[in-house]
Scaffold this active site. Structure first.
Site, PDB file in Angstrom:
ATOM      1  N   LYS A 194       6.083   7.380   0.031  1.00  0.00           N
ATOM      2  CA  LYS A 194       6.189   8.533   0.946  1.00  0.00           C
ATOM      3  C   LYS A 194       7.630   8.590   1.427  1.00  0.00           C
ATOM      4  CE  LYS A 194       4.151   8.343   5.051  1.00  0.00           C
ATOM      5  NZ  LYS A 194       3.090   8.300   6.092  1.00  0.00           N
TER       6      LYS A 194
ATOM      7  N   ASP B 116       0.830  -1.203   0.000  1.00  0.00           N
ATOM      8  CA  ASP B 116       0.000   0.000   0.000  1.00  0.00           C
ATOM      9  C   ASP B 116       0.874   1.266   0.000  1.00  0.00           C
ATOM     10  OD1 ASP B 116       0.912  -0.457   2.606  1.00  0.00           O
ATOM     11  OD2 ASP B 116      -1.034  -0.228   3.572  1.00  0.00           O
TER      12      ASP B 116
ATOM     13  N   ASP C 224      -4.901   1.997   7.181  1.00  0.00           N
ATOM     14  CA  ASP C 224      -5.624   2.178   8.440  1.00  0.00           C
ATOM     15  C   ASP C 224      -4.894   3.104   9.395  1.00  0.00           C
ATOM     16  OD1 ASP C 224      -3.451   0.296   9.080  1.00  0.00           O
ATOM     17  OD2 ASP C 224      -4.438   0.181  11.037  1.00  0.00           O
TER      18      ASP C 224
ATOM     19  N   ASP D 228       7.080   3.690   3.569  1.00  0.00           N
ATOM     20  CA  ASP D 228       7.350   4.810   4.479  1.00  0.00           C
ATOM     21  C   ASP D 228       8.833   4.769   4.846  1.00  0.00           C
ATOM     22  OD1 ASP D 228       7.035   6.875   6.324  1.00  0.00           O
ATOM     23  OD2 ASP D 228       6.043   5.648   7.825  1.00  0.00           O
ATOM     24  N   THR D 229       9.200   4.134   5.957  1.00  0.00           N
ATOM     25  CA  THR D 229      10.616   4.061   6.322  1.00  0.00           C
ATOM     26  C   THR D 229      11.390   3.156   5.366  1.00  0.00           C
ATOM     27  OG1 THR D 229      10.253   2.164   7.778  1.00  0.00           O
ATOM     28  CG2 THR D 229      10.107   4.354   8.781  1.00  0.00           C
TER      29      THR D 229
ATOM     30  N   THR E 173       9.959  -2.458   6.016  1.00  0.00           N
ATOM     31  CA  THR E 173       9.118  -3.612   5.676  1.00  0.00           C
ATOM     32  C   THR E 173       9.565  -4.229   4.352  1.00  0.00           C
ATOM     33  OG1 THR E 173       7.258  -2.563   6.802  1.00  0.00           O
ATOM     34  CG2 THR E 173       6.726  -4.334   5.261  1.00  0.00           C
TER      35      THR E 173
HETATM   36  P1  IMP Z   1       7.636   0.968   6.461  1.00  0.00           P
HETATM   37  O1  IMP Z   1       7.956   1.336   5.035  1.00  0.00           O
HETATM   38  O2  IMP Z   1       8.305  -0.281   6.935  1.00  0.00           O
HETATM   39  O3  IMP Z   1       7.827   2.116   7.410  1.00  0.00           O
HETATM   40  O4  IMP Z   1       6.136   0.627   6.641  1.00  0.00           O
HETATM   41  C1  IMP Z   1       5.215   0.625   5.701  1.00  0.00           C
HETATM   42  C2  IMP Z   1       3.927   0.208   6.371  1.00  0.00           C
HETATM   43  O5  IMP Z   1       3.580   1.122   7.428  1.00  0.00           O
HETATM   44  C3  IMP Z   1       2.798   0.223   5.396  1.00  0.00           C
HETATM   45  O6  IMP Z   1       2.578  -1.060   4.882  1.00  0.00           O
HETATM   46  C4  IMP Z   1       1.634   0.710   6.224  1.00  0.00           C
HETATM   47  O7  IMP Z   1       0.915  -0.372   6.772  1.00  0.00           O
HETATM   48  C5  IMP Z   1       2.234   1.488   7.366  1.00  0.00           C
HETATM   49  N1  IMP Z   1       2.154   2.919   7.066  1.00  0.00           N
HETATM   50  C6  IMP Z   1       3.160   3.768   6.761  1.00  0.00           C
HETATM   51  N2  IMP Z   1       2.715   5.006   6.522  1.00  0.00           N
HETATM   52  C7  IMP Z   1       1.365   4.935   6.665  1.00  0.00           C
HETATM   53  C8  IMP Z   1       0.310   5.906   6.514  1.00  0.00           C
HETATM   54  O8  IMP Z   1       0.504   7.081   6.173  1.00  0.00           O
HETATM   55  N3  IMP Z   1      -0.935   5.437   6.738  1.00  0.00           N
HETATM   56  C9  IMP Z   1      -1.222   4.151   7.089  1.00  0.00           C
HETATM   57  N4  IMP Z   1      -0.275   3.213   7.209  1.00  0.00           N
HETATM   58  C10 IMP Z   1       1.015   3.615   7.014  1.00  0.00           C
HETATM   59 MG    MG Z   2      -1.093  -0.346   8.630  1.00  0.00          MG
END
Ligand code: IMP
Ligand code: MG
Length: 187
Positions: A131, A100, A159, A103-104, A107
């Site tokens: 993002k 979806d 969510d 972010d960081t 994942t």
């Molecule tokens: P990251 O890239 O490991 O930080 O995490 C990504 C995950 O964090 C995504 O799969 C989302 O579930 C959750 N996430 C990050 N940013 C958002 C946001 O703005 N809204 C909702 N979930 C987010």
């Molecule tokens: Mg989530």
């Protein structure tokens, strides 16, 4: 809806649909008739994956993983683990991971490393939203729906504390309260 949460529409259902169709067409052109496995990350990608899959004409298999990462409700700590693994044999196959929002990056970095151990022919990433503001580890995202500078987004699968996944558009959320403490959170 929490009565003090504020939601502001960022992407309408029509805008999301048009871009998802373009991504599906692009993937279909890139893979032509090569068989492809889409791996969706639960729970956040479930709606995007369902829509994207219907715009891809290449022969397709579908699988899901579920990942958990520890952190606050709005931010990942970087500690990621799998709570539901893939079920298909992906050795020698072309994979697109469907996410979806990136972010960081923790994942997808983790999942790409884990999938590589299965020796697929290739692994690409398709995310609806990129993002970059809080990117902590570099991730190559091959197909991006929308670049969004910042903010916390909900709707269309995304969510906040398990709410708002069912909204048909994507909204910028200003929560009515600051989430407290640390808890495992579904991706
Ligand atoms: P990251 O890239 O490991 O930080 O995490 C990504 C995950 O964090 C995504 O799969 C989302 O579930 C959750 N996430 C990050 N940013 C958002 C946001 O703005 N809204 C909702 N979930 C987010
Ligand atoms: Mg989530």
């Amino acid at each position: 809806m929490n009565k003090t949460d504020q939601l502001k529409e960022l992407l309408s259902p029509e805008t999301i649909e048009a871009r998802t169709r373009e991504l599906g067409q692009q993937i279909s052109r890139d893979y032509e008739n090569r068989p492809l496995v889409l791996i969706g990350i639960l729970k956040g990608a479930f709606i995007f994956m369902a829509d994207l899959a219907r715009y891809i004409v290449s022969p397709l298999q579908i699988d899901f993983v579920r990942l958990i990462s520890y952190g606050s409700r709005m931010e990942s700590s970087g500690q990621v683990s799998i709570t539901k693994d893939i079920e298909l044999d992906i050795m020698g196959k072309h994979i697109i991971v469907v996410e979806d929002i990136v972010d960081t990056g923790y994942t997808l970095k983790y999942l790409k490393e884990v999938l590589t151990l299965h020796e697929p022919a290739s692994v690409r990433i398709c995310c609806l939203i990129d993002k970059k503001e809080r990117r902590a580890v570099p991730v190559d995202v091959d197909y991006v729906g929308f670049d969004i500078a910042r903010g916390f987004l909900v709707g269309y699968g995304l969510d906040f504390d398990e709410r708002y996944r069912n909204l048909p558009g994507i909204y910028h959320l200003t929560p009515g309260y600051e989430p407290q403490g640390f808890a495992p959170s579904d991706r």
